[in-house]
Enzyme design. Structure first.
Site, PDB file in Angstrom:
ATOM      1  N   CYS A 250       0.820  -1.219   0.000  1.00 15.50           N
ATOM      2  CA  CYS A 250       0.000   0.000   0.000  1.00 15.50           C
ATOM      3  C   CYS A 250       0.854   1.271   0.000  1.00 15.50           C
ATOM      4  O   CYS A 250       1.795   1.388   0.785  1.00 15.50           O
ATOM      5  CB  CYS A 250      -0.864  -0.043   1.257  1.00 15.50           C
ATOM      6  SG  CYS A 250      -1.841   1.415   1.480  1.00 15.50           S
TER       7      CYS A 250
ATOM      8  N   ARG B 266     -12.634   0.191  -5.883  1.00 16.51           N
ATOM      9  CA  ARG B 266     -12.169   0.248  -4.496  1.00 16.51           C
ATOM     10  C   ARG B 266     -11.713   1.660  -4.112  1.00 16.51           C
ATOM     11  O   ARG B 266     -11.728   2.025  -2.951  1.00 16.51           O
ATOM     12  CB  ARG B 266     -10.995  -0.734  -4.326  1.00 16.51           C
ATOM     13  CG  ARG B 266     -10.513  -0.907  -2.917  1.00 16.51           C
ATOM     14  CD  ARG B 266      -9.475  -2.028  -2.834  1.00 16.51           C
ATOM     15  NE  ARG B 266      -9.382  -2.508  -1.475  1.00 16.51           N
ATOM     16  CZ  ARG B 266      -8.558  -1.988  -0.554  1.00 16.51           C
ATOM     17  NH1 ARG B 266      -7.771  -0.990  -0.877  1.00 16.51           N
ATOM     18  NH2 ARG B 266      -8.551  -2.466   0.668  1.00 16.51           N
TER      19      ARG B 266
HETATM   20  P1  IMP Z   1      -0.986  -6.988   3.733  1.00 13.25           P
HETATM   21  O1  IMP Z   1      -1.543  -8.172   4.458  1.00 13.25           O
HETATM   22  O2  IMP Z   1      -0.077  -6.154   4.586  1.00 13.25           O
HETATM   23  O3  IMP Z   1      -0.330  -7.372   2.442  1.00 13.25           O
HETATM   24  O4  IMP Z   1      -2.222  -6.032   3.399  1.00 13.25           O
HETATM   25  C1  IMP Z   1      -3.342  -6.474   2.674  1.00 13.25           C
HETATM   26  C2  IMP Z   1      -4.399  -5.389   2.688  1.00 13.25           C
HETATM   27  O5  IMP Z   1      -3.918  -4.205   2.014  1.00 13.25           O
HETATM   28  C3  IMP Z   1      -5.661  -5.710   1.937  1.00 13.25           C
HETATM   29  O6  IMP Z   1      -6.545  -6.510   2.672  1.00 13.25           O
HETATM   30  C4  IMP Z   1      -6.239  -4.339   1.652  1.00 13.25           C
HETATM   31  O7  IMP Z   1      -6.950  -3.802   2.746  1.00 13.25           O
HETATM   32  C5  IMP Z   1      -5.009  -3.509   1.443  1.00 13.25           C
HETATM   33  N1  IMP Z   1      -4.712  -3.301   0.014  1.00 13.25           N
HETATM   34  C6  IMP Z   1      -4.819  -4.152  -1.021  1.00 13.25           C
HETATM   35  N2  IMP Z   1      -4.367  -3.606  -2.172  1.00 13.25           N
HETATM   36  C7  IMP Z   1      -3.980  -2.367  -1.861  1.00 13.25           C
HETATM   37  C8  IMP Z   1      -3.423  -1.297  -2.627  1.00 13.25           C
HETATM   38  O8  IMP Z   1      -3.154  -1.386  -3.823  1.00 13.25           O
HETATM   39  N3  IMP Z   1      -3.208  -0.140  -1.945  1.00 13.25           N
HETATM   40  C9  IMP Z   1      -3.480  -0.004  -0.620  1.00 13.25           C
HETATM   41  N4  IMP Z   1      -3.947  -0.987   0.142  1.00 13.25           N
HETATM   42  C10 IMP Z   1      -4.205  -2.171  -0.471  1.00 13.25           C
END
Ligand code: IMP
Length: 501
Positions: A318, A417
């Site tokens: 993100c 989104r």
């Molecule tokens: P991770 O587990 O730290 O990889 O975070 C996953 C979460 O990041 C997802 O469930 C979303 O809420 C968020 N997310 C997914 N794609 C994006 C993006 O492109 N930008 C910002 N947040 C994202």
């Protein structure tokens, strides 16, 4: 004048749990990780609970049907990604719902006049050595026979021979009929010393294959998350734009729960979506989010959300905080929202589960999130590393990796989104495209994570997640003690930093 929070917002790595008393019953085998997924009234049971507190992120590179099946088998739930056509998302949901544990739709099929060298090429391609022979070469054609490696000897053949002359023909096969259950299939397999049992319908059309090894593996999934009809549970992501078309298709496919997937959920669009779902599909449970404070929680709670997701800007892929300057440290957000949730429960008698979404790096971050009040966690990066995740597996600079890309990246183009009415397009990126180290099967990794969570809970004297939430003692740590937390003042022999993730 703008409002200023008194405290800086913190993230998981800035906290530690301080152990509580560990009694004789505090052993991992006694710990239950069962946790509510959806809103319930005091004294009642939630309509859906998870057997482990893990759900998969609503992302193209995480939650396809393969991961959905693998995760439900371990007791969690996948939310099939919504940034695809309604038809293909519904088909993925249906695949999880139609997955009969131990029953496999045959994926290597030929006709009786297929030449042996074509069969050998097929076996090399798929790695499967049991070939179904059907009249039209499809998985559900009329069953003519079965061919296994025991039926031919490559060294004695030209390859031009036809399958029909070598297969075990239908009349010599033992098969299961339309009413075959897993346990009756298992009886047939054992009584007749079979490796594979074909299951056919009334018209002798092949339905499934049951393999001896799969029956054994079924017994290895004691946490399986099943509905009343013994089907795996699965969720799906929706958006606040096309829900009137998407939700009916998902319900028809058998979806158990939906979540409105948005980078920022404190909005009128979410309230409208929830209202529409409650009016049109009263039994369907709907989660909402993401929010990061008590105000956002209260808004979605009053709007009728069945669970609420916390997290803005903490996801590994993100870049929302860098692009838009919005967000909040994930630990502070969870703590704040958990407080609001508990107040709401006291006030209304309704418990609304909360989910910490994004930013989990170490397994212990999950335990921290639970101790801080989350009922379950949503994970993207964590699951994207596994065999069952949809991303391509490849070798980069000598390391095996998988692809993992954000929903807000140019690759995913999930405008729904992020869009605030600019007209169905992703105007700027809020996520990146990346590689993550390949980590093997979901089952093995989840088992290790669960063991770590349970061990920590034992250290804290908690046998359930709610005991952990009530009794945990948490402390902020100074930046110097964070350095002390890793291996230090020694030369670590394995320098890949995987020993603690
Ligand atoms: P991770 O587990 O730290 O990889 O975070 C996953 C979460 O990041 C997802 O469930 C979303 O809420 C968020 N997310 C997914 N794609 C994006 C993006 O492109 N930008 C910002 N947040 C994202």
């Amino acid at each position: 004048m703008a409002f200023y929070y008194n405290e800086p917002s913190h993230t998981f790595s800035e906290y530690l749990l301080v152990p509580g008393y560990t009694g004789p019953d505090n052993i991992p085998a006694n710990v239950s990780l069962k946790t509510p997924l959806v809103r319930y009234k005091k004294g009642e049971k939630p309509a859906i609970s998870l057997n482990i507190p893990m759900v998969s992120a609503v992302m193209q590179s995480v939650s396809g049907d393969r991961l959905g099946i693998a995760l439900a088998k371990e007791g969690g739930m996948a939310f099939i990604f919504g940034s695809q056509s309604i038809e293909s998302q519904a088909a993925m949901v249906a695949k999880v719902k139609n997955h009969k544990a131990g029953f496999v739709v045959s994926d290597s099929n030929v006709t009786p006049d297929t030449k042996l060298h074509d069969v050998i090429a097929l076996i090399e391609r798929t790695g499967h050595s049991t070939i179904a022979v059907t009249d039209d070469g499809t998985p559900n054609g009329e069953l003519m026979g079965i061919l296994t490696s025991r039926d031919y000897r490559v060294s004695r053949m030209t390859g031009d021979e036809i399958v029909g002359d070598y297969m075990t023909p239908r009349e010599k096969l033992i098969v299961g009929g339309p009413n075959t259950t897993l346990s009756s299939a298992n009886d047939l397999i054992w009584e007749n010393k079979l490796n594979t049992l074909p299951v056919v319908d009334e018209k002798n059309h092949l339905q499934y294959l049951v393999f001896r090894k799969d029956y054994d593996s079924h017994k290895e999934h004691p946490n399986e998350l099943l509905d009343e009809e013994k089907r795996l549970l699965v969720g799906a992501g929706i958006n606040s734009r096309d829900y009137a078309e998407r939700v009916p298709a998902l319900v028809k496919a058998g979806v158990d729960c939906v979540v409105i997937d948005s980078s920022e959920g404190y909005s009128v669009w979410q309230a409208e979506t929830i209202k529409w779902i409650h009016e049109n599909y009263a039994d369907l449970k709907v989660g909402a989010g993401n929010i990061v404070d008590a105000e956002g929680f209260r808004f979605l709670a009053d709007a009728g959300a069945d669970f609420i997701k916390i997290g803005i800007g903490g996801g590994s892929i993100c870049i929302t905080r860098e692009t838009k300057g919005i967000g909040r440290g994930q630990a502070t957000a969870v703590i704040d929202v958990a407080k609001a949730r508990d107040e709401y429960y006291k006030e209304t008698g309704e418990y609304i589960p909360i989910c910490s979404d994004g930013g989990i790096v170490y397994d212990y971050h999950m335990t921290l999130a639970l101790a801080m009040g989350a009922d379950f966690v949503m994970l993207g990066r964590y699951f994207s590393r596994f065999e069952e995740a949809p991303g391509e597996k490849l070798v980069v600079n000598g390391n095996t990796v998988k692809e993992y890309w954000g929903e807000g990246s140019a690759r995913a183009r999930n405008w729904a989104r992020y869009d605030l009415g600019q007209g169905k397009k992703l105007s700027f990126e809020e996520g990146v495209d990346s590689y993550v180290p390949y980590a093997g099967s979901l089952k093995d990794n989840v088992a290790m994570t669960i063991l770590k969570i349970k061990s920590t809970m034992c250290n804290c004297g908690a046998l359930t997640i709610s005991e952990l939430q009530q009794n945990a003692k948490l402390t902020l740590v100074s930046s110097t003690s964070i350095i002390e937390g890793g291996a230090h003042d020694v030369q670590v022999k394995r320098n890949d930093n995987t020993y603690n993730k």
